[in-house]
Design a protein around this motif. Structure first.
Motif, PDB file in Angstrom:
ATOM      1  N   ASP A  83      26.369  36.906  48.555  1.00  0.00           N
ATOM      2  CA  ASP A  83      25.430  37.614  47.689  1.00  0.00           C
ATOM      3  C   ASP A  83      25.929  37.760  46.255  1.00  0.00           C
ATOM      4  N   GLU A  84      26.569  36.707  45.753  1.00  0.00           N
ATOM      5  CA  GLU A  84      27.037  36.742  44.374  1.00  0.00           C
ATOM      6  C   GLU A  84      27.081  35.322  43.802  1.00  0.00           C
ATOM      7  N   TRP A  87      31.285  30.040  40.792  1.00  0.00           N
ATOM      8  CA  TRP A  87      31.708  28.821  40.099  1.00  0.00           C
ATOM      9  C   TRP A  87      30.799  27.623  40.332  1.00  0.00           C
ATOM     10  N   GLU A  90      38.289  37.972  33.931  1.00  0.00           N
ATOM     11  CA  GLU A  90      38.434  39.420  33.764  1.00  0.00           C
ATOM     12  C   GLU A  90      39.525  39.774  32.750  1.00  0.00           C
ATOM     13  N   GLU A  91      40.516  38.898  32.616  1.00  0.00           N
ATOM     14  CA  GLU A  91      41.612  39.190  31.679  1.00  0.00           C
ATOM     15  C   GLU A  91      41.154  39.117  30.226  1.00  0.00           C
ATOM     16  N   TYR A 118      40.293  45.280  30.036  1.00  0.00           N
ATOM     17  CA  TYR A 118      41.611  44.796  30.451  1.00  0.00           C
ATOM     18  C   TYR A 118      42.562  44.752  29.247  1.00  0.00           C
ATOM     19  N   TRP A 136      36.618  31.756  39.172  1.00  0.00           N
ATOM     20  CA  TRP A 136      35.903  31.201  40.333  1.00  0.00           C
ATOM     21  C   TRP A 136      34.735  32.121  40.696  1.00  0.00           C
ATOM     22  N   VAL A 137      35.006  33.412  40.706  1.00  0.00           N
ATOM     23  CA  VAL A 137      33.949  34.394  40.980  1.00  0.00           C
ATOM     24  C   VAL A 137      34.074  35.538  39.975  1.00  0.00           C
ATOM     25  N   GLY A 141      34.716  38.954  38.146  1.00  0.00           N
ATOM     26  CA  GLY A 141      35.636  40.040  38.463  1.00  0.00           C
ATOM     27  C   GLY A 141      37.056  39.591  38.689  1.00  0.00           C
ATOM     28  N   ALA A 142      37.313  38.292  38.581  1.00  0.00           N
ATOM     29  CA  ALA A 142      38.674  37.770  38.736  1.00  0.00           C
ATOM     30  C   ALA A 142      39.073  37.046  37.454  1.00  0.00           C
ATOM     31  N   ALA A 143      40.316  36.594  37.407  1.00  0.00           N
ATOM     32  CA  ALA A 143      40.815  35.920  36.213  1.00  0.00           C
ATOM     33  C   ALA A 143      40.254  34.506  36.099  1.00  0.00           C
ATOM     34  N   TRP A 163      40.575  30.393  35.635  1.00  0.00           N
ATOM     35  CA  TRP A 163      41.487  29.384  36.166  1.00  0.00           C
ATOM     36  C   TRP A 163      41.061  28.001  35.691  1.00  0.00           C
ATOM     37  N   HIS A 182      46.716  25.013  39.243  1.00  0.00           N
ATOM     38  CA  HIS A 182      45.524  25.862  39.324  1.00  0.00           C
ATOM     39  C   HIS A 182      45.368  26.754  38.096  1.00  0.00           C
ATOM     40  N   TYR A 222      34.105  37.617  53.164  1.00  0.00           N
ATOM     41  CA  TYR A 222      33.492  36.468  53.821  1.00  0.00           C
ATOM     42  C   TYR A 222      34.614  35.758  54.564  1.00  0.00           C
ATOM     43  N   TRP A 227      40.344  28.648  44.270  1.00  0.00           N
ATOM     44  CA  TRP A 227      41.751  28.244  44.401  1.00  0.00           C
ATOM     45  C   TRP A 227      42.460  28.673  43.127  1.00  0.00           C
ATOM     46  N   ASN A 260      41.895  34.591  43.910  1.00  0.00           N
ATOM     47  CA  ASN A 260      42.354  35.573  42.931  1.00  0.00           C
ATOM     48  C   ASN A 260      41.695  36.940  43.072  1.00  0.00           C
ATOM     49  N   TRP A 294      43.278  40.840  42.377  1.00  0.00           N
ATOM     50  CA  TRP A 294      42.706  41.904  41.540  1.00  0.00           C
ATOM     51  C   TRP A 294      42.391  43.147  42.355  1.00  0.00           C
TER      52      TRP A 294
END
Lengths: 280, 326
Positions: free
Chosen positions: A68-69, A72, A103-104, A109, A131-132, A134-136, A138, A186, B164, B207, B210, B214
């Protein structure tokens, strides 16, 4: 032959799995791109219908049904031609990409880092894509987003300032994340101060995304990619290394992967087809 | 009973725990009525044919009844560097595979979802799995792209309310975490519980995965532990990794296999073998609490910790993790 294999893997819902099982956005987007490049219409039409069904209200795409989001894989769908996907749908996908950063790069942040007395490291100076949300950011998702925006720029002829800005930032992000060897992994340049090694597949992806960029560092990256190509056995890596080298005019015209390379997954088969058709 | 910890309970617990164990922000008090867990330590000095009998014997000593059941073996497959000790040795995985088949399991699958490299099968081939495990590809599941289902862990420690997770693992009657005994530059040690990061599908999370970083590595490890109640843990300590693990460290000959039904007790025992204080490992504190980590609450079978214990080199940032001998 590859066309038959792709057709064989298509699920009854119109989408594609990685190898077997439910349909996912990544293999479906690559399969549709490959089929369109091969001039196939019926199966690609069903694939596009599946993609449109998966589209989320925010204009992005989830990795697969049940998630549900948006994430990438939106960049992959945004590589499809607007007239095939629908101009408004495509526009929203590009907008979703333009609005997404690691997010960074968020002001929250950065403020927290400033207040804690530990300023972000230099490699975090340019925003990339996560990638999604709320994360850093890459290397993988940033490379794919750059590919999508590059396509959009080529199509439109006159890219908007926002697209130009994000393209420039994304390229800087990739250059900042280059490993000491000249390639990319990565996205970690070092681990606790120790230099980290580059991977073949991400080196190829980043080089593909940096098509047209003339920078001194790129020469070393191209040399490393050529060495990776001579040594590695992974189909995914071979695909991206060929694309990366071709993007910088460094892939021999008659180059073919060694026979022992096995293209096992739908993305691997589809990208191989796209390379043959010079369509990615 | 709702076992979910509220934010208020967590803050209160953290504050009390921190007072009891200065320097560890994960300390928290838990109910003290702990049923002791049994952990088996077996000497194994090399990856040779003797490992097959030892693994079978370990499973039998824990009375694992897998007749007619589905078993998923989850090795730790990270990267491949020739001559390194990053990954669970394929011979150990094959020994477990053979043992479960002989014990009457209906299906035994090997499954992994590496967090850095996309081409999982290529990684497995480079790490020797194709060569060591006959028919490997037919019995292997790439968890990064396996069909997944949204679940809410039985207990929530991180801010992630949902995960998930791959259907192949969720549907297994027994998940066997087959970790490598390694130091970890962020968590102190990576063992059977941290190994569960590999079940989280990168096809969704990316990959690396991450989002878990967080949301808190320790908290997410505890979440994942809670998500899989039917587990067995076996840790490859024949050759482990010390120093800047889990990738850039050095090989460490330990010569042991450590196994049990309770991953918390197995990991606490491994820490003691490595001469790392398990009370300093955040995820062990969160998932187990001090009582479950206490040596008195873990029954050691076969070898004793003292007989096989050997200090793993720790990076300067982890110097405080060294177990103090009583």
């Amino acid at each position: 032959m590859s066309l038959d294999r792709l057709a064989h893997y298509q699920n009854s819902d119109g989408g594609w799995p990685y190898r077997r099982g439910a349909s996912w956005t990544e293999p479906t987007a690559y399969a549709v791109l490959a089929l369109l490049a091969a001039g196939e219409s019926e199966k690609s039409r069903r694939g596009i219908a599946w993609l449109l069904k998966m589209r989320r209200k925010d204009g992005g795409w989830p990795a697969c049904a049940g998630v549900d989001e948006s994430g990438w894989t939106t960049a992959l769908v945004a590589m499809l031609p607007p007239d095939i996907l629908g101009p408004d749908v495509h526009h929203d996908a590009i907008e979703w990409l333009l609005g997404e950063t690691g997010e960074e790069s968020s002001w929250v942040y950065r403020l927290r880092a400033y207040l804690s007395g530990s300023p972000p490291p230099p490699e975090q100076s340019a925003p990339g894509w996560p990638w999604v949300p709320g994360a850093a950011a890459w290397v993988g998702p940033t490379s794919l987003a750059l590919l999508a925006l590059n396509r959009q720029m080529t199509r439109s002829g006159a890219p908007t300032p926002r697209i130009q800005k994000r393209l420039a930032e994304g390229r800087r992000f990739l250059l900042n994340r280059m490993c000491r060897s000249g390639g990319w992994n990565h996205g970690s340049v070092n681990a606790l101060g120790y230099p980290a090694d580059a991977y073949p597949e991400t080196t190829g992806m980043a080089l593909t995304a940096l098509r047209g960029l003339r920078a001194r560092q790129i020469e070393g990256s191209v040399g490393l990619a050529a060495r990776f190509l001579a040594e590695c056995r992974s189909a995914d890596a071979f695909n991206w290394l060929r694309l990366g080298l071709a993007a910088h005019g460094a892939l021999p015209v008659e180059y073919r992967p060694p026979e022992q390379i096995q293209f096992r997954t739908v993305p691997e088969i589809a990208i191989d087809m796209l390379i043959s058709a010079q369509a990615l | 009973m709702n076992s979910r910890i509220t934010r208020r309970e967590w803050i209160a617990g953290a504050a009390i725990g921190a007072a009891g164990a200065p320097g560890c922000r994960f300390s928290r008090p838990v109910a003290q009525n702990v049923r002791p867990s049994t952990v088996t330590i077996v000497r194994a000095t090399a990856y040779d044919q003797k490992v097959y009998a030892k693994v079978r014997s370990m499973f039998e000593s824990h009375r694992l009844d897998v007749r007619g059941r589905s078993v998923v073996l989850k090795p730790n497959l990270v990267e491949f560097e020739p001559g390194s000790s990053i990954n669970t040795n394929p011979l150990l995985v094959h020994a477990a595979y053979e043992a479960f088949r002989e014990m009457g399991a209906a299906s035994v699958r090997i499954a992994e979802g590496p967090g850095h490299r996309r081409d999982t099968l290529d990684l497995a081939e480079a790490a020797g799995y194709f060569k060591t495990v006959p028919g490997f590809e037919d019995n292997f599941i790439d968890l990064n792209v396996d069909d997944s289902t949204r679940i809410h862990p039985a207990r929530q420690f991180s801010r992630l309310e949902k995960f998930y997770l791959p259907n192949s693992v969720l549907g297994a009657d027994l998940l066997v975490s087959m970790a490598k005994m390694k130091t970890h530059h962020w968590t102190g040690a990576t063992l059977s519980m941290k190994n569960l990061f590999g079940v989280v599908p990168s096809g969704i999370y990316g990959w690396p995965k991450n989002v878990l970083h967080w949301a808190g590595i320790h908290e997410c490890i505890a979440d994942l532990h809670a998500a899989f109640p039917r587990q067995f843990a076996i840790v490859d300590g024949i050759v482990g990794m010390e120093g800047n693990g889990p990738i850039q460290g050095s090989a460490k000959n330990v010569g042991v296999l450590v196994a049990g039904k309770d991953p918390i007790a197995v990991d606490a025992t491994c820490c003691r073998i490595m001469q790392i204080d398990p009370l300093r490992i955040g995820y062990l504190q969160l998932a187990g609490g001090e009582a479950r980590l206490a040596e008195r609450n873990i029954v050691q079978a076969e070898e004793s910790i003292a007989a096989v214990s050997t200090p793993f080199e720790l990076i300067p940032q982890l110097r405080d993790f060294r177990l103090r001998q009583s």
